[in-house]
Design an enzyme around this catalytic site. Structure first.
Site, PDB file in Angstrom:
ATOM      1  N   GLY A  31       8.437  10.800   9.075  1.00  0.00           N
ATOM      2  CA  GLY A  31       8.833  12.118   8.592  1.00  0.00           C
ATOM      3  C   GLY A  31       8.690  12.289   7.097  1.00  0.00           C
ATOM      4  O   GLY A  31       8.009  11.510   6.437  1.00  0.00           O
ATOM      5  N   ALA A  32       9.351  13.349   6.552  1.00  0.00           N
ATOM      6  CA  ALA A  32       9.145  13.784   5.160  1.00  0.00           C
ATOM      7  C   ALA A  32       7.641  13.963   4.956  1.00  0.00           C
ATOM      8  O   ALA A  32       7.028  13.362   4.078  1.00  0.00           O
ATOM      9  CB  ALA A  32       9.741  12.801   4.166  1.00  0.00           C
ATOM     10  N   HIS A  37       0.028  12.604   5.793  1.00  0.00           N
ATOM     11  CA  HIS A  37       0.338  12.634   7.230  1.00  0.00           C
ATOM     12  C   HIS A  37      -0.505  13.710   7.937  1.00  0.00           C
ATOM     13  O   HIS A  37      -1.018  13.491   9.033  1.00  0.00           O
ATOM     14  CB  HIS A  37       1.816  12.974   7.455  1.00  0.00           C
ATOM     15  CG  HIS A  37       2.784  11.969   6.914  1.00  0.00           C
ATOM     16  ND1 HIS A  37       3.665  12.257   5.898  1.00  0.00           N
ATOM     17  CD2 HIS A  37       3.019  10.678   7.253  1.00  0.00           C
ATOM     18  CE1 HIS A  37       4.414  11.194   5.639  1.00  0.00           C
ATOM     19  NE2 HIS A  37       4.036  10.217   6.435  1.00  0.00           N
ATOM     20  N   GLY A 149      -2.947   5.376   8.453  1.00  0.00           N
ATOM     21  CA  GLY A 149      -3.510   5.563   7.114  1.00  0.00           C
ATOM     22  C   GLY A 149      -3.896   4.241   6.456  1.00  0.00           C
ATOM     23  O   GLY A 149      -3.211   3.227   6.625  1.00  0.00           O
ATOM     24  N   GLN A 155      -0.498  -3.046   7.161  1.00  0.00           N
ATOM     25  CA  GLN A 155       0.101  -2.530   8.397  1.00  0.00           C
ATOM     26  C   GLN A 155      -0.994  -2.182   9.397  1.00  0.00           C
ATOM     27  O   GLN A 155      -0.893  -2.486  10.592  1.00  0.00           O
ATOM     28  CB  GLN A 155       0.935  -1.289   8.064  1.00  0.00           C
ATOM     29  CG  GLN A 155       1.314  -0.430   9.245  1.00  0.00           C
ATOM     30  CD  GLN A 155       2.239   0.699   8.838  1.00  0.00           C
ATOM     31  OE1 GLN A 155       3.392   0.486   8.509  1.00  0.00           O
ATOM     32  NE2 GLN A 155       1.731   1.922   8.847  1.00  0.00           N
ATOM     33  N   SER A 188       6.080   9.543   1.063  1.00  0.00           N
ATOM     34  CA  SER A 188       7.369  10.240   1.202  1.00  0.00           C
ATOM     35  C   SER A 188       8.314   9.805   0.089  1.00  0.00           C
ATOM     36  O   SER A 188       9.218  10.545  -0.290  1.00  0.00           O
ATOM     37  CB  SER A 188       7.982   9.915   2.559  1.00  0.00           C
ATOM     38  OG  SER A 188       7.066  10.222   3.583  1.00  0.00           O
ATOM     39  N   ARG A 189       8.097   8.601  -0.441  1.00  0.00           N
ATOM     40  CA  ARG A 189       8.993   8.095  -1.491  1.00  0.00           C
ATOM     41  C   ARG A 189       8.717   8.758  -2.849  1.00  0.00           C
ATOM     42  O   ARG A 189       9.552   8.656  -3.745  1.00  0.00           O
ATOM     43  CB  ARG A 189       8.859   6.580  -1.621  1.00  0.00           C
ATOM     44  CG  ARG A 189       9.413   5.824  -0.418  1.00  0.00           C
ATOM     45  CD  ARG A 189       9.305   4.330  -0.619  1.00  0.00           C
ATOM     46  NE  ARG A 189       9.960   3.583   0.439  1.00  0.00           N
ATOM     47  CZ  ARG A 189       9.357   3.209   1.564  1.00  0.00           C
ATOM     48  NH1 ARG A 189       8.101   3.510   1.780  1.00  0.00           N
ATOM     49  NH2 ARG A 189      10.027   2.530   2.497  1.00  0.00           N
TER      50      ARG A 189
HETATM   51  P1  AMP Z   1       5.033   6.766   7.170  1.00  0.00           P
HETATM   52  O1  AMP Z   1       5.661   8.059   7.544  1.00  0.00           O
HETATM   53  O2  AMP Z   1       5.122   6.440   5.718  1.00  0.00           O
HETATM   54  O3  AMP Z   1       5.435   5.638   8.078  1.00  0.00           O
HETATM   55  O4  AMP Z   1       3.472   6.959   7.419  1.00  0.00           O
HETATM   56  C1  AMP Z   1       2.966   7.374   8.654  1.00  0.00           C
HETATM   57  C2  AMP Z   1       1.471   7.231   8.633  1.00  0.00           C
HETATM   58  O5  AMP Z   1       0.931   8.049   7.593  1.00  0.00           O
HETATM   59  C3  AMP Z   1       1.000   5.801   8.361  1.00  0.00           C
HETATM   60  O6  AMP Z   1      -0.108   5.516   9.196  1.00  0.00           O
HETATM   61  C4  AMP Z   1       0.599   5.861   6.906  1.00  0.00           C
HETATM   62  O7  AMP Z   1      -0.380   4.903   6.547  1.00  0.00           O
HETATM   63  C5  AMP Z   1       0.047   7.269   6.808  1.00  0.00           C
HETATM   64  N1  AMP Z   1       0.056   7.729   5.417  1.00  0.00           N
HETATM   65  C6  AMP Z   1       1.116   7.723   4.559  1.00  0.00           C
HETATM   66  N2  AMP Z   1       0.738   8.162   3.346  1.00  0.00           N
HETATM   67  C7  AMP Z   1      -0.585   8.447   3.436  1.00  0.00           C
HETATM   68  C8  AMP Z   1      -1.561   8.929   2.508  1.00  0.00           C
HETATM   69  N3  AMP Z   1      -1.250   9.201   1.238  1.00  0.00           N
HETATM   70  N4  AMP Z   1      -2.828   9.117   2.952  1.00  0.00           N
HETATM   71  C9  AMP Z   1      -3.153   8.823   4.252  1.00  0.00           C
HETATM   72  N5  AMP Z   1      -2.292   8.373   5.161  1.00  0.00           N
HETATM   73  C10 AMP Z   1      -1.026   8.186   4.773  1.00  0.00           C
END
Ligand code: AMP
Length: 284
Positions: A31-32, A37, A149, A155, A188-189
């Site tokens: 989220g966020a 995303h 991503g 990961q 998100s951070r």
């Molecule tokens: P998270 O919500 O941070 O767990 O991220 C969910 C997915 O979004 C993961 O596969 C991340 O690698 C991807 N993601 C997060 N930030 C980015 C970004 N700036 N560009 C592309 N993918 C992203």
């Protein structure tokens, strides 16, 4: 968009989609939501017939309780963004839907060296929790395609391995990093950074870009470029470097020279105040 909160409701709907011959694309998130995303949602919309996005802030992958507590949660705004992106399904499970038998992991996977360096070394237990939740989500959703991503490169490799170890037929798709105007990888951070912190944070991608071009030029050995990059980042006020490593992009093993592996990736993690940020770029 359908917002479904239970495994039963989600699976009932997805079974109907599959019966109608539709393929399913899946984007797991915490989220966020930001444009990073949404680029994953776009990739899924282009390839799959039905796109499922999940939002679940998974407690088992946080190695610091404060990071979990402070993790931003904006469900209503997220729903609006997903709706605008024409996402077909939002899966919004509770803790007990994901972990009906508790959060204890019965049998952690063995990912070999992939979980040891970089994030593995600095966030003990993080990858066990991450693999646990992605495995559970894949069991529930059973997607044809999974979009992740490059931002979380380690990961990505671990989930790729987990799919192989588990025998899932899901195809994993790696999506490029989406960046803010000054190069900072979206996260998100980032919303916890002050304007001054953001200026400092822009040096992460600047330093990566320069290190990558040094690597391409092959004038120096890998350790010298890493040392240069760490020194460069340390010069910026307010940044604490956890690691800056240029490694074999398949195995994450250290390399001595830029000619030593077919693909090399530069990965870094820094702290700005109490916000931890990661980024990476391919050297070749
Ligand atoms: P998270 O919500 O941070 O767990 O991220 C969910 C997915 O979004 C993961 O596969 C991340 O690698 C991807 N993601 C997060 N930030 C980015 C970004 N700036 N560009 C592309 N993918 C992203």
């Amino acid at each position: 968009m359908r917002t479904l909160k239970t495994v039963t409701a989600l699976q009932k709907h997805l079974n109907e989609c599959r019966k109608a011959g539709q393929t399913i694309g899946f984007v797991p998130t915490m989220g966020a939501l930001h444009s990073g995303h949404l680029s994953l949602i776009d990739a899924s919309k282009k390839q799959a017939d039905t796109t499922v996005c999940s939002i679940f802030v998974n407690p088992t992958q946080f190695n610091e309780q404060s990071d979990f507590t402070k993790y931003p949660r904006h469900t209503a705004a997220d729903q609006a963004k997903l709706e605008a992106a024409a996402t077909e399904v939002l899966f919004l499970p509770s803790l007990s839907e994901i972990y009906p038998n508790g959060t204890e992991q019965s049998q952690p996977f063995d990912f070999g060296y992939l979980t040891q360096p970089m994030e593995g070394a600095h966030r003990p237990g993080h990858f066990d929790g991450m693999a646990q939740v992605v495995h559970r989500l894949l069991e529930i959703v059973q997607p044809d395609f999974l979009y992740m991503g490059q931002k979380d490169y380690q990961q990505f490799l671990i989930v790729q391995k987990m799919i192989e170890l588990s025998g899932f037929t899901t195809k994993i798709v790696r999506c490029p990093i989406v960046r803010e105007r000054h190069g900072l990888a979206m996260s998100s951070r980032n919303e916890r950074l002050s304007p001054k912190d953001r200026e400092h944070a822009a040096w992460i991608s600047r330093t990566l870009t320069k290190a990558v071009s040094k690597g391409k030029f092959k004038a120096l050995d890998v350790a010298s470029v890493e040392a240069w990059a760490i020194a460069q980042l340390k010069k910026v006020g307010g940044i604490e470097v956890e690691y800056f490593e240029m490694v074999d992009a398949q195995t994450l093993q250290k390399v001595e020279h830029f000619g030593d592996a077919e693909q090399i990736i530069a990965c870094t993690a820094v702290r700005i105040g109490d916000v931890r940020l990661i980024d990476n770029m391919f050297v070749k």
